[in-house]
Design a protein around this motif. Structure first.
Motif, short mmCIF file in Angstrom:
data_model
loop_
_atom_site.label_atom_id
_atom_site.label_comp_id
_atom_site.label_asym_id
_atom_site.label_seq_id
_atom_site.Cartn_x
_atom_site.Cartn_y
_atom_site.Cartn_z
N MET A 41 0.86 -1.20 0.00
CA MET A 41 0.00 0.00 0.00
C MET A 41 0.89 1.24 0.00
O MET A 41 1.33 1.68 1.04
N ASP A 42 1.15 1.78 -1.17
CA ASP A 42 2.15 2.85 -1.25
C ASP A 42 1.54 4.13 -1.82
O ASP A 42 0.63 4.08 -2.65
N GLY A 43 2.04 5.26 -1.37
CA GLY A 43 1.65 6.54 -1.96
C GLY A 43 0.90 7.48 -1.03
O GLY A 43 0.42 8.53 -1.46
N ASN A 44 0.84 7.15 0.25
CA ASN A 44 0.12 8.02 1.19
C ASN A 44 0.74 9.42 1.27
O ASN A 44 0.04 10.44 1.30
N GLY A 45 2.07 9.45 1.34
CA GLY A 45 2.77 10.73 1.47
C GLY A 45 2.54 11.62 0.25
O GLY A 45 2.27 12.82 0.38
N ARG A 46 2.64 11.02 -0.94
CA ARG A 46 2.44 11.80 -2.16
C ARG A 46 1.00 12.29 -2.30
O ARG A 46 0.73 13.38 -2.79
N ARG A 55 1.86 14.62 5.90
CA ARG A 55 1.85 13.20 5.52
C ARG A 55 0.83 12.39 6.31
O ARG A 55 0.23 11.45 5.80
N HIS A 59 -1.81 9.12 5.56
CA HIS A 59 -1.92 7.84 6.26
C HIS A 59 -3.35 7.64 6.77
O HIS A 59 -3.88 6.53 6.74
N ALA A 85 1.72 -2.79 5.81
CA ALA A 85 1.38 -1.51 6.44
C ALA A 85 2.60 -0.76 6.95
O ALA A 85 2.58 0.47 7.05
N ASN A 90 10.81 1.10 7.54
CA ASN A 90 10.04 2.31 7.86
C ASN A 90 10.38 2.88 9.25
O ASN A 90 10.08 4.03 9.55
N ARG A 93 12.23 6.21 9.28
CA ARG A 93 11.60 7.50 8.95
C ARG A 93 11.67 8.42 10.17
O ARG A 93 11.90 7.96 11.30
N GLU A 97 6.72 10.76 12.19
CA GLU A 97 5.92 9.94 11.27
C GLU A 97 5.73 8.53 11.83
O GLU A 97 4.65 7.95 11.74
N LEU A 101 2.14 6.85 12.57
CA LEU A 101 1.74 5.55 11.99
C LEU A 101 1.38 4.55 13.08
O LEU A 101 0.39 3.83 12.97
#
Ligand code: IPE
Ligand code: IPE
Ligand code: MG
Length: 264
Positions: A41-46, A55, A59, A85, A90, A93, A97, A101
């Protein structure tokens, strides 16, 4: 996971072994719906950046997409769904963040457990849950036991998970058993090794989806994905919905799986 406590004497029912099953399945039309889907599941930050938001908002929206996707997978008749997840990498980071999360994860577990149980969804967490601290460990254990009777969909959430770390942990356990004299090194095979992984007893993923346009595995289910089909979708995770899942399943159904064999 408790896989390390299991006997390596071959007496327990063997988990799925893709390599031994492969020849009989090669060339067969794949089932329309995969048995096990894994999603990076990628792309939350963008997603958040595109809206000028922090960010954490990405999420949060990602958690909504998790809800939609679980329901869509159950409706499609998928038996197993593994959601990536939080990777072991991660942790590197920025601390705020990681805190966001972790907090979201705990909130999600608490708010969703009732609905998951009611919907017949069995939740399991794979990965190094202990690293999140006792409060999260308790929330995970409570959610797992409250949903343990679910049979409609098996949901795995991978947190503090890394495929390499998982394989090394299994190798360490093998070394320990060989040293203790409870395992003969020459009798170690893929099925036995697979039972030492956190996915012990679960079918291998047939389909791995990654969102956000990135085309890499980022340490997800390395061992288990040996013969998975990969579908990369150009959608940021918080926008993921039933139509995206349906499209990925349709793409899967068009693939010809050969497992290293020749079909003609
Ligand atoms: C996925 O979204 C969620 C996690 C990896 C925890 P990202 O946070 O990686 O979002 P991008 O890739 O920076 O857009
Ligand atoms: C992979 O996404 C991990 C999860 C989706 C939880 P990342 O965003 O961490 O992966 P990279 O850094 O793009 O490889
Ligand atoms: Mg990312």
């Amino acid at each position: 996971m408790s896989a390390a406590a299991k006997p390596l004497d071959g007496t327990e029912p063997s988990g799925p072994d893709a390599s031994s099953k492969a020849p009989s399945r090669a060339g067969e039309a794949p089932p329309a719906v995969p048995t096990h889907i894994g999603i990076i599941m990628d792309g939350n930050g963008r997603w958040a950046a595109a809206r000028g938001q922090p960010r954490v908002m990405g999420h949060r929206a990602g958690a909504e997409a998790v809800r939609r996707t679980i329901e869509a997978a159950a409706r499609a008749g998928v038996g197993w769904l593994t959601l990536f997840a939080f990777s072991s990498e991660n942790w590197h980071r920025p601390a705020d963040e990681v805190r966001d999360l972790t907090g979201l994860m705990r909130m999600y577990l608490r708010s969703e457990v009732g609905a998951l149980a009611k919907e017949g969804i069995r939740l399991r967490v794979i990965g190094e849950r202990e690293r999140f601290g006792p409060e999260t460990v308790r929330a995970i254990a409570a959610a797992e036991s409250a949903t343990a009777a679910g049979t409609r969909l098996n949901l795995n959430v991978a947190v503090s998970y890394g495929g390499r770390g998982e394989i090394v942990a299994a190798a360490r356990e093998v070394a320990r058993r060989v040293a203790a004299g409870t395992l003969d090194a020459n009798s170690l095979d893929e099925a036995t090794f697979g039972r030492l992984l956190s996915t012990s007893g679960m079918p291998d993923p047939d389909l791995i989806i990654r969102t956000s346009g990135e085309q890499r595995i980022s340490n997800f289910l390395l061992w288990q994905s040996a013969y998975a089909e990969f579908v990369f979708q150009d959608v940021l995770w918080p926008d993921y919905d039933q139509e995206h899942l349906t499209a990925a399943i349709a793409e899967f159904a068009r693939r010809e799986r050969r497992y290293g064999l020749r079909l003609a």
